[in-house]
Design a protein around this motif. Structure first.
Motif, PDB file in Angstrom:
ATOM      1  N   LEU A  58       0.819  -1.210   0.000  1.00  0.00           N
ATOM      2  CA  LEU A  58       0.000   0.000   0.000  1.00  0.00           C
ATOM      3  C   LEU A  58       0.856   1.265   0.000  1.00  0.00           C
ATOM      4  O   LEU A  58       0.559   2.235  -0.686  1.00  0.00           O
TER       5      LEU A  58
ATOM      6  N   ALA B 228      -3.179   4.518  -3.505  1.00  0.00           N
ATOM      7  CA  ALA B 228      -3.875   4.224  -2.243  1.00  0.00           C
ATOM      8  C   ALA B 228      -5.089   5.133  -2.080  1.00  0.00           C
ATOM      9  O   ALA B 228      -6.154   4.711  -1.627  1.00  0.00           O
ATOM     10  N   PHE B 229      -4.916   6.379  -2.444  1.00  0.00           N
ATOM     11  CA  PHE B 229      -5.992   7.358  -2.353  1.00  0.00           C
ATOM     12  C   PHE B 229      -7.165   6.966  -3.261  1.00  0.00           C
ATOM     13  O   PHE B 229      -8.325   7.063  -2.874  1.00  0.00           O
TER      14      PHE B 229
ATOM     15  N   PRO C 115      -7.658  -7.915   1.435  1.00  0.00           N
ATOM     16  CA  PRO C 115      -7.482  -8.853   2.551  1.00  0.00           C
ATOM     17  C   PRO C 115      -8.755  -9.609   2.929  1.00  0.00           C
ATOM     18  O   PRO C 115      -9.790  -9.009   3.231  1.00  0.00           O
TER      19      PRO C 115
ATOM     20  N   GLY D 103     -16.837  -1.789  -3.679  1.00  0.00           N
ATOM     21  CA  GLY D 103     -16.794  -1.197  -2.348  1.00  0.00           C
ATOM     22  C   GLY D 103     -15.613  -1.698  -1.547  1.00  0.00           C
ATOM     23  O   GLY D 103     -15.475  -1.404  -0.362  1.00  0.00           O
ATOM     24  N   TRP D 104     -14.738  -2.474  -2.196  1.00  0.00           N
ATOM     25  CA  TRP D 104     -13.559  -2.975  -1.491  1.00  0.00           C
ATOM     26  C   TRP D 104     -12.608  -1.832  -1.160  1.00  0.00           C
ATOM     27  O   TRP D 104     -12.268  -1.031  -2.016  1.00  0.00           O
ATOM     28  N   SER D 105     -12.160  -1.788   0.045  1.00  0.00           N
ATOM     29  CA  SER D 105     -11.155  -0.825   0.482  1.00  0.00           C
ATOM     30  C   SER D 105     -10.688  -1.305   1.838  1.00  0.00           C
ATOM     31  O   SER D 105     -11.501  -1.778   2.643  1.00  0.00           O
ATOM     32  N   VAL D 106      -9.418  -1.225   2.107  1.00  0.00           N
ATOM     33  CA  VAL D 106      -8.978  -1.620   3.440  1.00  0.00           C
ATOM     34  C   VAL D 106      -9.422  -0.601   4.476  1.00  0.00           C
ATOM     35  O   VAL D 106      -9.341  -0.853   5.668  1.00  0.00           O
ATOM     36  N   PHE D 107      -9.923   0.542   3.979  1.00  0.00           N
ATOM     37  CA  PHE D 107     -10.272   1.599   4.924  1.00  0.00           C
ATOM     38  C   PHE D 107     -11.742   1.582   5.314  1.00  0.00           C
ATOM     39  O   PHE D 107     -12.327   2.583   5.667  1.00  0.00           O
ATOM     40  N   GLY D 108     -12.336   0.410   5.238  1.00  0.00           N
ATOM     41  CA  GLY D 108     -13.653   0.195   5.837  1.00  0.00           C
ATOM     42  C   GLY D 108     -14.821   0.699   5.031  1.00  0.00           C
ATOM     43  O   GLY D 108     -14.701   1.539   4.203  1.00  0.00           O
TER      44      GLY D 108
END
Lengths: 307, 307, 307, 307
Positions: free
Chosen positions: D237, D249-250, D269, D302-307
């Motif tokens: 990332l 990443a943004f 993940p 809607g995948w994003s590690v940021f929830g």
């Protein structure tokens, strides 16, 4: 060595030929007052050791000496305070633009040399020494007037005002120096002094005459000690044309200092003091046609510090 | 100007006094063969325009000339190919260490000047021109032998081998230059030539004699044209001491070229050729005691290109 | 995943153990008001998605949030003006110190990201938008108060005054941005606003509560759109700890933003908002003990955005 | 969150729409074998946590994974030697081009992270550990084959030969690392291994399957410990797209690793492993259309590690 009696004719030819220049370069865009000047202008004045003054082109036209003033403010500082300035500023070519802030970060606030803007701000700060800007400015302009033997040399208030308003990068440099404790007077006072010293205007005749002391000519009204003169000349040769200093030394073999107003002061030690002016600049911020004229003058006269 | 008849006595005093040096500096650690040398050594040889050779200290001791060879390889390239080298290398002080790769990236593979390592590799590559390294090396050493009027000048095979084995940074520079298409011969051939030219060993007597052409002395066996001589001197003054060039010019007023073997070659145009040696180095990689000796010699003799 | 009922006990243990820290780091020396603070302090507050607030240490002690305010001012700008800020500032880690001016020169006045000082000045300038500093500051503090559900959050006037007096490097950055036309309001107004936003003081309880919106907790009084929230979190993860951001992400796996006051705000998307405080800093200017505590919390809870 | 049953249709639409791309970017010019490839190609493969494989475009086309191999070689090193690699390479975004040598000089031979070329050379050197290149290469390709559950994955000998011949900058990096004693095996062996690992060719199907372990999918044949997996994802990332990592990443909120062959590996993940390929590159050396596709996939799912 050329016969110097033929120099006036050479200068006339030079004036004629450079006026055919396909590319005069561009005037400094970042100082509004200078941005308006017609780049297609040229003047050259040479003062010989025997006192003769020879010139060609628009030698009666006043122009803004800008960074050439750094030579005179350094001379004033050395005269007044001796060598203490070297604790605050180095003596190395910078390898970067005249207004670069990059090296200043890498070297923790000690400017590389007194001829890049950051170094000149430190020099002016040293000269100011707690006094009012007016006093330091009097000292600089008196030094120049006495050196030139001409009291009719002045600040251009509009250029100074123009730079005061737009000199954001110099303002950044001043605050940056302060953050490293390498500025002693308030930034605005140092900047005000600096912008005014840069706004001195002179003709090439006046500038060539004012340069006699630095060139070590016998009849200079204001003489510098041999040591000081040599050191200033060494700095001019290694650092006088910003990131184009090496190239200028390679091409002319002479110590010189340029300004973004298009002026160049050449010191030919023991032989001559030369002022050239043409306001269009090359990529390094030095007079384009002026640099060419300096090279041709050096070739014609055989003048070079390298024998 | 000092009376040069007193120079031998001055050199003797200088030799005595520098030997009291509290700090000789440290020998170059990155070349194993050089790392073993005792730093507490000193020699100086001066050849005057009238042919007189004066010296003091260990003037019969051979030392590795290292980067001083860059002056001779540049002279060879200029002699053989004229000015084409300047398409590949600049003429500006670098503002960085001698072996820096940083500026090379920022300037897309065009080294700043021929005296930093990257620039010297390009010079050697230009001289090689498709030939076997032996031929280019013969050309360089013949140039030096003829200039010195002394055929007893040789490569130190062990130093060359030592650098070949450990010169990883120079190897990196060569491949980096190649990645910008600024190397024409195979890297290993260029590096082999370069490591050998750096491994030439000479006494200060031999080096001072070899420098006569660059100093423009009348009795130099190998003369350079005035233009070439001046240009090489300009490069020596602005770039000859790496990131300490400006300071050296400020202190001595003389074109000089240093090597990490501790040698310094000084060209006093028209007056003298000087070689100094003391293997301990200062922070910039220049001879520590040698630099001091150069400054004291300049002060004593009054020699300075700045009049 | 740990049973979060055991979290209070873990926090107590953590508080006890970090107080044995041999090395608390050093408080920020360049802001006089902060330089006086005892580094041996620690607090941590955790707000869970279900609303529970758990904490340990000096959680009632107010501290200067400093750069953590950059997250809130960015949120305000995005809320008010949408994405236009990205024309003026980038989204890349800088690879340099938080107050570096170097990259700014290389990239022509466009700061790398909104969390280094230069980028935060641009963000504040964007938010100011011609208004009086008071109005922009009201907007920021109202955003924080509403987010925290606590009106007892204020500026520390002495810290603001302290920075106004000594923030020379930030002043340099502002003028430098202006020289690239990347500042629209007068530097002094931008700096005044910036110094005040940095001087907001909060307890870890208040900060953890204020961070609920950025962490995307369901009961946050002020919600951010999913897109905005994710983008801010991405910036926190890649750029939130200056030149130690990569290491922080590697060790904790969590988006965080540090301040030189010793605070760290952690956003655990959908799960928790965490505030940590310990005023001693590590080499990158991030809380030394705070970073360690963040790492141990992440390990204990199993929280990581990386699954 | 989107209904993943609609993903196949989305991928088809994506494939159709990106093929209308006005600008595919340019293929990597510096590797001759890659320079010949038609940039107007696209493929995407998605493996979900439940094992379903969905794809569109030229998913059966093999391409050179290039720098994506750095993820696998790092995983091999961590598996074999644990965390010792971090003594030799950092974990910070570089802020510079993938092949920059500049930072390496400023940071004394310790590469910023294992995903820039210098750092990957150190990783490969660590893995080599005195063995023959063949053994290290077997280890890497076995790791990939096992991870993908597919033995039909090979090196492209011509691409490897092409890079061996033209990889001058990587060669420079290797020698430069050696000069700082940060290379333990002979440069040519390290480079040979590195060029071969980069020359592995795979289809997007194979790459997506091989990425299951890094994405932490339950049915991955080769599982990584949670700690290792998270750390690799954090590095992807913050550093996976060179100087465009922050922007990636943004825009996507996902750990990814790009290669100059035009491939991108995305780890979502616990949810999915994604491989995208389109050989035309953007200014940072990342797949231009691939980056766009990654962003659209992230938005759709809607995948994003940021929830």
């Amino acid at each position: 060595m050329a016969d110097l009696d033929t120099l006036p004719a050479f200068l006339e030819t030079l004036d004629t030929e450079v006026r055919d220049a396909a590319d005069w370069g561009e005037v400094a865009g970042y100082i509004p007052e200078l941005a308006r000047i017609d780049p297609a202008q040229f003047a050259i004045s040479v003062v010989l050791a025997d006192g003769r003054l020879m010139r060609a082109g628009q030698y009666a036209q006043r122009f803004s000496i800008q960074s050439i003033s750094k030579v005179f403010s350094l001379a004033c500082v050395l005269a007044r305070f001796g060598e203490s300035i070297w604790h605050r500023v180095g003596r190395e070519p910078s390898g970067d633009r005249f207004d670069s802030i990059l090296l200043l970060e890498q070297e923790h606030g000690r400017p590389r040399n007194p001829f890049i803007n950051a170094g000149a701000l430190v020099t002016t700060d040293e000269l100011l020494a707690g006094r009012a800007p007016k006093e330091a400015l009097s000292e600089i302009i008196d030094f120049i007037r006495t050196s030139a033997g001409d009291s009719d040399i002045h600040f251009d208030a509009e250029v100074a005002a123009s730079e005061t308003e737009t000199g954001h990068r110099n303002r950044a440099l001043a605050h940056y120096l302060l953050s490293f404790d390498n500025l002693r007077n308030p930034p605005e006072l140092v900047l005000g002094t600096y912008f005014h010293q840069c706004a001195i205007e002179m003709t090439t005749d006046q500038l060539a005459l004012a340069g006699r002391g630095i060139a070590g000519l016998a009849d200079a009204p204001l003489k510098l000690s041999e040591v000081k003169r040599r050191r200033i000349a060494a700095l001019m040769l290694t650092c006088g044309h910003y990131d184009g200093s090496g190239d200028f030394a390679f091409r002319t073999g002479l110590p010189g200092k340029s300004g973004v107003g298009g002026g160049i002061l050449l010191a030919v030690p023991g032989r001559a003091s030369v002022a050239i002016w043409s306001p269009g600049l090359n990529a390094w911020g030095n007079s384009r046609v002026g640099t060419e004229a300096a090279e041709r003058l050096a070739r014609f006269t055989g003048w070079s510090v390298f024998g």
